[in-house]
Motif scaffolding. Structure first.
Motif, PDB file in Angstrom:
ATOM      1  N   ASP A  76      22.038   0.667 -56.853  1.00 51.68           N
ATOM      2  CA  ASP A  76      21.830   2.099 -57.019  1.00 51.68           C
ATOM      3  C   ASP A  76      20.637   2.251 -57.955  1.00 51.68           C
ATOM      4  N   GLU A  77      19.499   2.675 -57.385  1.00 55.15           N
ATOM      5  CA  GLU A  77      18.256   2.781 -58.152  1.00 55.15           C
ATOM      6  C   GLU A  77      17.955   1.490 -58.894  1.00 55.15           C
ATOM      7  N   SER A 155      24.754   6.962 -59.549  1.00 53.62           N
ATOM      8  CA  SER A 155      24.191   8.307 -59.458  1.00 53.62           C
ATOM      9  C   SER A 155      25.245   9.351 -59.128  1.00 53.62           C
ATOM     10  N   ILE A 269      22.168  12.139 -49.886  1.00 50.15           N
ATOM     11  CA  ILE A 269      21.284  11.016 -50.193  1.00 50.15           C
ATOM     12  C   ILE A 269      20.046  11.115 -49.307  1.00 50.15           C
ATOM     13  N   ASP A 271      16.119   9.222 -49.083  1.00 49.58           N
ATOM     14  CA  ASP A 271      15.183   8.215 -49.609  1.00 49.58           C
ATOM     15  C   ASP A 271      15.796   7.446 -50.776  1.00 49.58           C
ATOM     16  N   GLY A 272      17.095   7.155 -50.674  1.00 46.90           N
ATOM     17  CA  GLY A 272      17.770   6.387 -51.703  1.00 46.90           C
ATOM     18  C   GLY A 272      18.123   7.164 -52.954  1.00 46.90           C
ATOM     19  N   ARG A 273      17.825   8.456 -52.979  1.00 46.99           N
ATOM     20  CA  ARG A 273      18.100   9.278 -54.147  1.00 46.99           C
ATOM     21  C   ARG A 273      19.286  10.203 -53.885  1.00 46.99           C
ATOM     22  N   TYR A 274      20.102  10.391 -54.927  1.00 52.48           N
ATOM     23  CA  TYR A 274      21.235  11.303 -54.856  1.00 52.48           C
ATOM     24  C   TYR A 274      20.781  12.680 -55.326  1.00 52.48           C
ATOM     25  N   ILE A 275      20.952  13.681 -54.462  1.00 52.25           N
ATOM     26  CA  ILE A 275      20.541  15.049 -54.759  1.00 52.25           C
ATOM     27  C   ILE A 275      21.801  15.884 -54.965  1.00 52.25           C
TER      28      ILE A 275
END
Length: 457
Positions: A76-77, A155, A269, A271-275
């Motif tokens: 995760d990141e 995240s 999710i 681009d691998g990011r949690y919004i």
């Protein structure tokens, strides 16, 4: 907790959402058992909880487990937050406060799932003993305050940590200071799913009493048999607890999907990011509520799968059913929990008997039962009897169901052997929690380190 997915298949219609649930159907011969259990890590010398960072932290434990098992890292990141097993499935993941979870592979028998848990615990012990770390099998943190409990760098947990106090008073306690054992079970059709879910919802308070294992908070008895179950009474009631529509005739996949659509999301999710998406429901998301942040990328089946994993009813429907009412506990109960539910739900005659036992239980009655069990345990009243009597009846049905399955190990024993800790508690007439308090007040002379020695794997 399941690994989050990034399946980008666009959602075309409500039929896709319902179909995702329906796709879990399988013939009875293909039914499997997936057992999950969580446990608290602590330092043997100080009894302090284990943080993520450092040469003796949870990250170091994960790296040691990766080296020992050969499982693939889950990142995760860029941070190691879990491990994924091979083709047989299974995973290791972290709960918010560092609770170390094995999500077991789908296996054919309780013998298999118990052997899997024992292998895992042996691996964990081999990795952690040189670090001075041990793991505790109990349903809630028995010693540490919320402020003393570390937070794992996932995240989704940061989003949940901010959101939980907005929707309930006990969400952070649930995240950081509780553990569970649960079992994931299959269904063959919509009718089979609905029947098993109804029985599961009705008997979940009975399971909570049988597996009550959280009578200590911050170093002393808390007056409850299941502090964990009490915590769940005010976590986020939009997504938790009993679901009234499950008790209605004709309950269907679509009913569950319609309910899930109107529960606020946690995240998407990209681009691998949690919004953070806690301000919208999934239905609003489908209607374009996040378009300003996501652009032209449409809601996907991965979003739906992830959303389903953030719903917390007592029985959760995904492509299988998750029985969620039990506290974490000692190693024998890791095997007893799947034995209880498999015995009730996987043999046709036992399933019919469990249905007959519970079929006229009304939602309001079960809700009252659920509210009382955390404090009253086996002595909770239900109609003209008690939960102790209900538990004896349920375990007797489970024993018949397991015997009928006739799944034998190499020594010729069937799966009924795994019900022993439940039958011992029923013979005593005391929940596991009451037995712990009895030891604490007596032989242990109110010394909390004795509890750790007693419940360390």
């Amino acid at each position: 907790m399941a690994r989050d997915t990034t399946d980008l298949t666009p959602i075309a219609s409500m039929d896709d959402l319902v179909g995702h649930l329906r796709d879990g159907e399988k013939p009875k011969a293909a039914f499997r058992i997936g057992t999950e259990h969580e446990k608290f890590g602590y330092y043997r010398d100080t009894l302090a909880p284990v943080p993520y960072e450092g040469p003796r932290g949870i990250e170091a434990v994960l790296k040691g487990m990766q080296e020992r098992t050969g499982w693939e890292p889950i990142l995760d990141e860029g941070r190691l937050i879990g491990l994924a097993g091979g083709s047989g499935g299974g995973a290791i993941s972290l709960e918010p406060g560092g609770q170390f979870e094995l999500s077991g592979a789908p296996l054919e028998s309780i013998h298999g799932t118990c052997a899997e848990s024992n292998r895992h615990l042996a691996d964990v012990k081999a990795v952690t003993e040189p670090l001075g770390i041990a793991f505790l099998g109990i349903g809630s943190s028995p010693l540490w305050t919320l402020a003393e409990t570390p937070m794992m760098p996932k995240s989704r947990y940061e989003i949940m940590r901010r959101y939980m106090p907005k929707v309930g008073t006990r969400g952070l306690d649930m995240m950081f200071r509780t553990t569970t054992i649960q079992v994931n079970l299959d269904f063959s059709s919509e009718a089979d799913m609905a029947r098993k879910m109804r029985i599961g919802m009705r008997l979940q308070p009975v399971a909570s009493a049988l597996f009550a294992n959280s009578p200590f908070t911050e170093g002393r008895p808390n007056g409850l048999v299941s502090w964990r179950s009490e915590v769940w009474s005010d976590v986020d009631n939009q997504r938790s607890g009993l679901l009234p529509f499950v008790f209605e005739p004709g309950f269907s996949y679509r009913d569950y999907a319609e309910w899930a659509l109107d529960v606020p999301m946690y995240f998407v999710i990209r681009d691998g990011r949690y919004i953070d998406a806690t301000h919208v429901t999934f239905r609003q998301f489908l209607d374009g509520a996040l378009a300003d942040r996501l652009g032209s990328e449409p809601p996907s089946m991965g979003d739906w799968t992830n959303h389903l994993s953030t719903l917390f009813p007592d029985v959760r429907l995904k492509r299988f059913l998750e029985m969620r009412g039990a506290d974490g506990g000692p190693w024998r109960e890791i095997c007893a929990l799947p034995a209880f539910w498999v015995g009730l739900l996987y043999d046709d005659a036992a399933l019919a008997e469990a249905d007959d036992l519970t079929k006229d239980w009304r939602f309001e009655e079960v809700a009252a039962l659920r509210a009382a069990v955390p404090r009253e345990g086996f002595s909770t009243r239900f109609r003209d009897g008690t939960v102790l009597e209900l538990a004896r009846a349920a375990v007797a049905i489970a024993r018949k169901g397991l015997a009928a399955r006739a799944r034998l190990n190499d020594e010729g024993f069937d799966e009924t052997v795994f019900l022993s800790p439940l039958e011992e508690a029923l013979a005593r007439g005391r929940t596991p929690a009451e037995e712990l308090v009895r030891l604490f007040d007596g032989r242990w002379e109110k010394r909390i380190p004795e509890l750790f020695r007693h419940l360390t794997y």
